[in-house]
Design an enzyme around this catalytic site. Structure first.
Site, PDB file in Angstrom:
ATOM      1  N   GLU A 177     -34.902  36.484 -31.877  1.00 11.64           N
ATOM      2  CA  GLU A 177     -33.950  36.379 -31.672  1.00 11.64           C
ATOM      3  C   GLU A 177     -34.073  36.156 -29.869  1.00 11.64           C
ATOM      4  O   GLU A 177     -33.082  35.587 -29.418  1.00 11.64           O
ATOM      5  CB  GLU A 177     -33.245  37.139 -31.950  1.00 11.64           C
ATOM      6  CG  GLU A 177     -31.687  36.986 -31.522  1.00 11.64           C
ATOM      7  CD  GLU A 177     -31.099  38.419 -32.027  1.00 11.64           C
ATOM      8  OE1 GLU A 177     -31.617  39.286 -33.111  1.00 11.64           O
ATOM      9  OE2 GLU A 177     -29.882  38.953 -31.942  1.00 11.64           O
ATOM     10  N   ASP A 188     -31.205  46.048 -27.108  1.00 10.43           N
ATOM     11  CA  ASP A 188     -31.023  45.108 -28.366  1.00 10.43           C
ATOM     12  C   ASP A 188     -32.209  44.007 -28.431  1.00 10.43           C
ATOM     13  O   ASP A 188     -32.366  43.045 -28.207  1.00 10.43           O
ATOM     14  CB  ASP A 188     -29.865  44.346 -28.522  1.00 10.43           C
ATOM     15  CG  ASP A 188     -30.105  43.727 -30.070  1.00 10.43           C
ATOM     16  OD1 ASP A 188     -30.673  43.401 -31.197  1.00 10.43           O
ATOM     17  OD2 ASP A 188     -28.814  42.653 -30.524  1.00 10.43           O
ATOM     18  N   GLU A 199     -21.054  47.509 -34.600  1.00 12.17           N
ATOM     19  CA  GLU A 199     -20.509  45.659 -35.787  1.00 12.17           C
ATOM     20  C   GLU A 199     -20.413  45.203 -36.690  1.00 12.17           C
ATOM     21  O   GLU A 199     -20.050  43.997 -37.622  1.00 12.17           O
ATOM     22  CB  GLU A 199     -22.325  44.992 -35.280  1.00 12.17           C
ATOM     23  CG  GLU A 199     -23.258  45.627 -33.977  1.00 12.17           C
ATOM     24  CD  GLU A 199     -24.141  44.187 -33.941  1.00 12.17           C
ATOM     25  OE1 GLU A 199     -24.739  43.570 -35.135  1.00 12.17           O
ATOM     26  OE2 GLU A 199     -24.697  43.909 -32.788  1.00 12.17           O
TER      27      GLU A 199
HETATM   28  C1  BDP Z   1     -28.400  41.939 -33.161  1.00  9.33           C
HETATM   29  C2  BDP Z   1     -28.273  40.486 -34.305  1.00  9.33           C
HETATM   30  C3  BDP Z   1     -27.875  41.148 -35.153  1.00  9.33           C
HETATM   31  C4  BDP Z   1     -28.135  41.834 -36.157  1.00  9.33           C
HETATM   32  C5  BDP Z   1     -28.049  43.445 -34.849  1.00  9.33           C
HETATM   33  C6  BDP Z   1     -28.849  44.355 -35.869  1.00  9.33           C
HETATM   34  O1  BDP Z   1     -27.859  39.722 -32.858  1.00  9.33           O
HETATM   35  O2  BDP Z   1     -27.852  39.829 -36.006  1.00  9.33           O
HETATM   36  O3  BDP Z   1     -26.783  42.488 -37.189  1.00  9.33           O
HETATM   37  O4  BDP Z   1     -28.561  42.758 -33.829  1.00  9.33           O
HETATM   38  O5  BDP Z   1     -29.748  44.889 -35.005  1.00  9.33           O
HETATM   39  O6  BDP Z   1     -30.189  41.834 -32.206  1.00  9.33           O
HETATM   40  O7  BDP Z   1     -27.608  45.360 -36.560  1.00  9.33           O
END
Ligand code: BDP
Length: 696
Positions: free
Chosen positions: A410, A382, A308
């Site tokens: 989340e 996720d 990401e």
């Molecule tokens: C996702 C989230 C994000 C996190 C990412 C992570 O949306 O904000 O940075 O995972 O775990 O669930 O790195």
């Protein structure tokens, strides 16, 4: 030479605090007076005096907690004593303490380790004494909290013989806190650390944070977001982190930091962050030395790399292992560790997002340094309301694979929806990977017993913040609690944990406990039903709260709902069979074979693994469409019932917190109906069938 203290408590400290408004601040450490008089009298007889013998900093914590807890629970102060001169003395201490040393428990305590403990009776100077003993200070503290929990839950203690040790070595909270005070995916206010005020002022609230965490046996906190600001590694911030470390240390909590892999470039003035570059290696060693000078027991680094947009070793054509080993070598001389996250999903690796981490990490098994742990989310996507377990569990026999759970909700209604997560985590721990035949549960992979990993750990993405009640929703605290209890012992049941939490947090009256437990235990399945039943996933967009089956994210296909549900005139679901993405083959047999066939796939995961026609027949005889309608209907009805059931509890719990929860449940019921209506209307475009179900 160890020093010991006998703490003589001032009677003034022991007077119970006057009744205050219930605002949730006290969490499960509320210590409401024991109402049952005969039980209370039995407790008073068993604990009529107190001896605490361990090293000073922790002894102070133990003494304060006992003073506070016992006075509140028993309604009388419990005086400290110098020696066992009568029956009914509670002794808390470590093996090195003179009074414990005489008991002959040394070998047993040593085996249980510095975090383990025993609680049992002993005869000392001819008197019967209740003893909490451990090889270490932390263990004595955990034993103290364990005993207080027994009292708080009104458990008879006349015949105790308890032996405990934690299942996982690292039991951490991961705080996704930013340096500007905001919290990524935080729904309970701002960062507790108050970076701006540090190091000169440490918010006294941090002691209560540490108390609450230690009461569950948690032993560490990663202080900052995995999307890491490199500035946390500068001298300015190291001083701030050291101040937090000093505050948390007496409670057995170590601090860790999320490290930005490009830090040598971003704050170190180097031209590269290449892990094989000698200057980069020197930079990290120097940085580690600097941190350990300020914080001798610093835990280590957590790293999100090549994920990401976070920098990582792949920019230099190096592997995750080369990246992790760079940092591992820097902290190794200090006994530190590196936790390297497996949350990666580079689109170039495979068209199916859920396959990517496995494909990247399995070839690296055995190439990480001894002080590296990989950290893997429970599911391969996720933190969805329901996912199968991540196929990396069991697939890295030569690497400690630490579990990452998300406590903050989340994808589970933020701090508005009441969703008790323990059933979801239990489903994960109890899942059978079959990697070494039947019974190869994820729990046994995680605790190292299946494959013999020397290091073990578990992390929970925290849901705490500056809200007065810590977690926003009063019931979200149950998830912090349940996470902590499961990190200590993953074989505890969701039911037992709920009961403990309710009794300590709300009420000891059996009727109320039962009603609240029913509400909690059904809440996760209700959430799945009204949001993403039958294995559907990621029907969200935006802030991950609201329903959005039409979400089509132009930035990345795999951030779109469309990519996952694949609804069309033919049917719905993601084909992960051998005719589709073949993700099933990342699981050991027989799971791979079972999940390759819709007939042998559990219905709760059906559309995770299969794209099926709308008229596909389920075991019940219903078509897929009918089942979908029924699940959405049932979920919305469950949410409405939660609201009614809670309303019926008015008067059984305090009005303040009752009103807060009633308000959130109203919203939850509305949201659940919106989820149902939106999803059914959206999918009906493709199924071309009616949305009516008997219930509506
Ligand atoms: C996702 C989230 C994000 C996190 C990412 C992570 O949306 O904000 O940075 O995972 O775990 O669930 O790195």
């Amino acid at each position: 030479m160890r020093r010991f203290v006998l703490i003589f408590l001032l009677t003034g400290m022991l007077v119970p605090t006057a009744a205050r408004a219930e605002d949730g601040y006290d969490l499960w450490l509320r210590y409401a007076p024991i109402e049952n008089i005969s039980l209370r009298d039995a407790y008073r007889q068993t604990i009529a005096g107190l001896i605490v013998q361990q090293s000073p900093a922790t002894a102070a914590m133990v003494s304060q907690e006992l003073a506070r807890g016992l006075a509140a629970l028993l309604g009388v102060p419990v005086p400290s004593r110098a020696t066992v001169d009568r029956d009914g003395v509670l002794i808390v201490g470590t093996i090195a303490a003179p009074v414990i040393a005489t008991l002959g428990w040394r070998d047993e305590l040593t085996r249980l380790g510095p975090e383990g403990f025993v609680i049992r009776y002993a005869r000392i100077n001819g008197h019967r004494a209740l003893v909490v003993a451990s090889a270490g200070d932390s263990g004595a503290l955990y034993g103290t909290f364990h005993l207080l929990r027994l009292l708080s839950t009104a458990t008879p203690i006349d015949r105790l013989d308890i032996r405990e040790r934690p299942r996982h070595q690292l039991r951490l909270l991961n705080h996704w806190d930013n340096l500007n005070g905001s919290i990524e995916r935080g729904y309970a206010g701002q960062s507790l650390w108050r970076w701006d005020e540090l190091p000169s002022r440490v918010d006294p609230r941090l002691r209560d944070y540490a108390r609450a965490s230690a009461s569950l046996g948690l032993n560490g906190a990663v202080l900052n977001n995995v999307n890491a600001d490199p500035r946390v590694l500068t001298a300015e911030y190291i001083a701030k982190v050291a101040a937090i470390a000093d505050t948390l240390r007496p409670y057995g909590l170590k601090v860790y930091l999320s490290a930005n892999f490009a830090a040598p470039r971003l704050i170190g003035g180097l031209a590269t962050a290449d892990p094989l570059d000698p200057d980069v290696q020197r930079w990290w060693k120097g940085k580690a030395d600097e941190i350990y000078t300020a914080i001798p027991d610093f835990g280590g680094f957590l790293v999100k790399a090549d994920s990401e947009g976070q920098p990582g070793p792949q920019a230099y054509q190096r592997t995750h292992a080369e990246g992790a080993n760079l940092l591992a070598d820097a902290v190794a001389p200090h006994g530190g560790i590196v936790i390297w996250r497996a949350f990666v999903y580079d689109a170039g690796v495979d068209p199916d997002r859920v396959k990517r981490a496995y494909l990247e990490f399995v070839p690296l098994d055995g190439t990480f340094r001894d002080n590296v742990l990989v950290q893997t989310k429970n599911g391969p996507l996720d933190f969805m309301p329901r996912e199968p377990y991540h196929p990396l569990f069991g697939a890295l026999p030569k690497t400690p694979n630490m579990v990452e759970l998300q406590i903050t909700q989340e994808y589970l209604g933020h701090s508005t929806h009441l969703v008790y997560l323990a059933p979801m985590w239990k489903e994960f721990f109890d899942a059978d990977t079959f990697v070494k035949g039947p019974g190869s549960t994820v729990a046994k992979v995680a605790d190292g017993s299946l494959q013999g990993q020397r290091r073990t750990g578990i992390a929970g993405v925290a849901n705490t913040g500056t809200d007065r009640n810590w977690t926003g929703h009063p019931f979200a605290a149950a998830n912090w609690y349940a996470y902590g209890r499961l990190s200590w012992n993953s074989s505890l049941t969701a039911e037992a944990i709920a009961d403990e939490w309710i009794v300590q947090t709300w009420s000891r009256r059996p009727g109320a406990v039962k009603a609240i437990a029913t509400l909690m235990l059904g809440s996760r399945e209700a959430y799945v039903n009204y949001t993403m039943p039958l294995g559907l996933h990621h029907l969200i967009g935006g802030d991950h709260y609201g329903v959005m089956p039409e979400a089509d994210d132009k930035r990345r296909a795999d951030w779109s709902a469309l990519y996952y549900h694949r609804a069309d005139d033919q049917g719905i679901g993601f084909d992960r069979t051998r005719r589709g993405s073949a993700a099933v083959d990342q699981y050991a047999k027989p799971n791979a074979d079972r999940w390759n066939d819709p007939e042998t796939t559990p219905e709760i995961l059906l559309l995770w693994f299969h794209h099926l026609p709308w008229n596909y027949r389920l075991k019940s005889g219903q078509t897929l469409w009918q089942a979908l309608v029924e699940h959405y209907d049932r979920g919305a009805e469950q949410a409405a019932r939660m609201e009614r059931d809670w309303a019926a509890l008015k008067g059984a719990v305090d009005d303040e917190r009752h009103a807060v929860v009633a308000g959130t449940l109203r919203q939850q019921a509305l949201d659940a109906a919106a989820w149902r209506d939106t999803c059914l209307a959206y999918f009906a475009q493709f199924s071309k069938q009616t949305m009516s179900a008997p219930a509506r």
